[in-house]
Design an enzyme around this catalytic site. Structure first.
Site, PDB file in Angstrom:
ATOM      1  N   LYS A 110     -39.825  41.258 -44.047  1.00 41.28           N
ATOM      2  CA  LYS A 110     -40.733  42.370 -44.317  1.00 41.28           C
ATOM      3  C   LYS A 110     -39.914  43.620 -44.638  1.00 41.28           C
ATOM      4  CE  LYS A 110     -44.333  40.715 -41.135  1.00 41.28           C
ATOM      5  NZ  LYS A 110     -45.443  40.499 -42.076  1.00 41.28           N
ATOM      6  N   ARG A 157     -50.074  30.620 -39.931  1.00 45.49           N
ATOM      7  CA  ARG A 157     -50.891  29.447 -40.250  1.00 45.49           C
ATOM      8  C   ARG A 157     -50.127  28.148 -39.999  1.00 45.49           C
ATOM      9  NH1 ARG A 157     -52.010  31.422 -46.186  1.00 45.49           N
ATOM     10  NH2 ARG A 157     -52.036  33.335 -44.952  1.00 45.49           N
TER      11      ARG A 157
END
Length: 498
Positions: A281, A355
């Site tokens: 990030k 996920r």
């Protein structure tokens, strides 16, 4: 070690008499203008009629509520604050207006001594949401240093005495409200804590402590054992971190099991920190990623409250814990992961890691637990905030009845939620891979990407055709500065309604 709470937090005491909330240093009276005008006067004998009339003149709460404070000039209660709730709630909000209960109490509860909070409810059904809202302004995690004078004041315990008063009488606090409120604070503490305090190992210790407190079962699968037993998502995402990934399996069984007793399985995302992995990030987007375990934290809190209040359904909570760190051992883009479901997934982006760990929990639930229905909860996508905002979680559900239960439970508990379109035929194509069963990111981010992420999870419920609800809490999990404890109330109320 377990997570470090604030040295001397505010204690919560839910009282059954109005007098128990009176006579303290500060008194907050929370309610609609109509209820305050009708029933508030008798609560503050310290004020004369002239002062009360001035305090309640032209109460105009607007959309978000308002407050007014006066000093009494007498011993006992020194300050009285009226926290005036908005007149009503729109159909997608909670009739209790619990968000504004939280906000108004939070901005008016400063002080050193005990305080009383009397909530004048428009309806007895507002008690659960209001009780939980009263807990949120009093966080349990804080590391601020104090002067000697402040430390001396803090050494004295402070208590918030809370009374929930219905239109006709004071409501006796029940275990679901009391333990729900305590568990909201537990959940918020975990989410507020940085990864140096709450990592996979200390989170596991928190779960074991809850199991001991509630007399429930807990089992932990961690580290290389995850790899060896087929939990490819958890292992690959977490293998680059100092603390090993873990799957924490908690089971609550009610005392009286019958053929009608349902088995509900919860699957919570517990990314204790998310750097993004090798797709790191950038641009300031990493700060705040300590909150990426909000789903698992909510489920731990709800599990605790349900067990301590004698829930009637069997509940298994699967907490999927990992840290997405950068290391020579970190998983890479282009890697192919085999999940517990048996499905293979090509890694397109290591920053779509939640996920991957959730897929293993869902695969385990489908293969091993034979649930009546499954709820998963995760801070899964930034797209959730675009779709349903900062206050409403997003729901992706294959069953209309379960979706309706969640919607009603959200409004009743104050943990608001709103449905996304359930349309697998529109989303499956976006996760196709040339070399695996799936890829871990959508090819079309403009195609309801919060809903399509829910479909990615659904793909791992192999051979499970029962109801499944995905709850994306990326927005409501945290406020501007603090965690909200979102999810505890929603999950508890869903159990009560199903």
């Amino acid at each position: 070690m377990r997570g470090e709470p604030v040295a001397n937090p505010v204690n919560l005491a839910f009282e059954s008499k109005l007098s128990d909330a009176q006579g303290h240093e500060r008194l907050l009276i929370v309610g609609s203008a109509a209820r305050i005008e009708a029933d508030g006067r008798k609560l503050v004998p310290e004020l004369n009629d002239e002062v009360w009339a001035a305090l309640t003149r032209d109460l105009s709460p607007g959309d978000t509520g308002t407050s007014r404070t006066t000093y009494t000039g007498s011993e006992g209660t020194e300050r009285v604050t009226l926290c005036v709730l908005p007149k009503g709630a729109s159909r997608h909000c909670s009739p209790s207006r619990s968000h504004f209960v939280h906000d108004l109490i939070g901005s008016n509860s400063a002080g050193d001594g005990d305080l009383g909070i009397i909530c004048l409810l428009d309806d007895n059904d507002h008690a659960f949401a209001t009780g939980l809202a009263c807990a949120r302004p009093f966080p349990l995690f804080d590391t601020k240093t104090q002067s000697k004078k402040q430390a001396k004041k803090a050494a004295k315990s402070r208590t918030a005495h809370i009374v929930l008063a219905g239109p006709k009488s004071v409501l006796k606090p029940n275990a679901r409200i009391v333990e729900g409120a305590n568990s909201v604070r537990l959940t918020a503490r975990l989410v507020d804590s940085p990864c140096a305090v709450i990592n996979t190992t200390t989170f596991t210790a928190e779960a074991k402590a809850v199991a001991k407190e509630t007399g429930t079962k807990v089992r932990v699968i961690k580290g290389e054992t995850l790899r060896d037993q087929g939990f490819g998502g958890l292992w690959n995402v977490g293998k680059g971190a100092e603390e090993p990934p873990a799957l924490v399996i908690m089971t609550y069984t009610p005392e009286k099991m019958t053929k009608k007793t349902k088995h509900v399985v919860w699957v919570g995302k517990g990314m204790v920190y998310d750097t993004g992995g090798l797709n790191i990030k950038v641009g300031g987007h990493m700060a705040g990623m300590k909150t990426d375990m909000g789903g698992a934290a909510a489920m731990l809190g709800a599990f605790r409250a349900n067990a301590l209040s004698g829930g009637k359904q069997k509940v298994t909570a699967l907490l999927c814990l990992a840290e997405n760190a950068v290391d020579a051992a970190s998983y890479r883009p282009d890697d192919i992961i085999t999940h517990y479901s048996g499905k293979t997934v090509e890694v397109d982006n290591t920053d779509a890691e939640g996920r991957l760990v959730m897929a293993d929990g869902l695969g385990y639930a489908a293969k091993k637990l034979n649930p009546d229905y499954i709820v998963d909860m995760a801070t899964l996508t930034g797209a959730q905030l675009v779709a349903t905002g900062k206050r409403h979680a997003a729901l992706y559900c294959n069953d209309g009845d379960l979706e309706e239960i969640a919607l009603k439970a959200g409004r009743y508990s104050g943990d608001l939620a709103h449905p996304l379109p359930y349309a697998p035929e529109f989303f499956r194509k976006d996760y196709k891979s040339a070399v695996a069963d799936l890829r871990n990111t959508t090819k079309d981010r403009m195609n309801a990407s919060s809903a399509s992420a829910g479909q990615f999870l659904k793909e791992h419920l192999v051979d499970f055709e029962g109801p499944h609800l995905h709850v994306d809490i990326a927005g409501p999990c945290s406020g501007p500065d603090r965690a909200t404890g979102y999810g505890v109330g929603l999950l508890l109320e869903m159990l009560a309604r199903s």
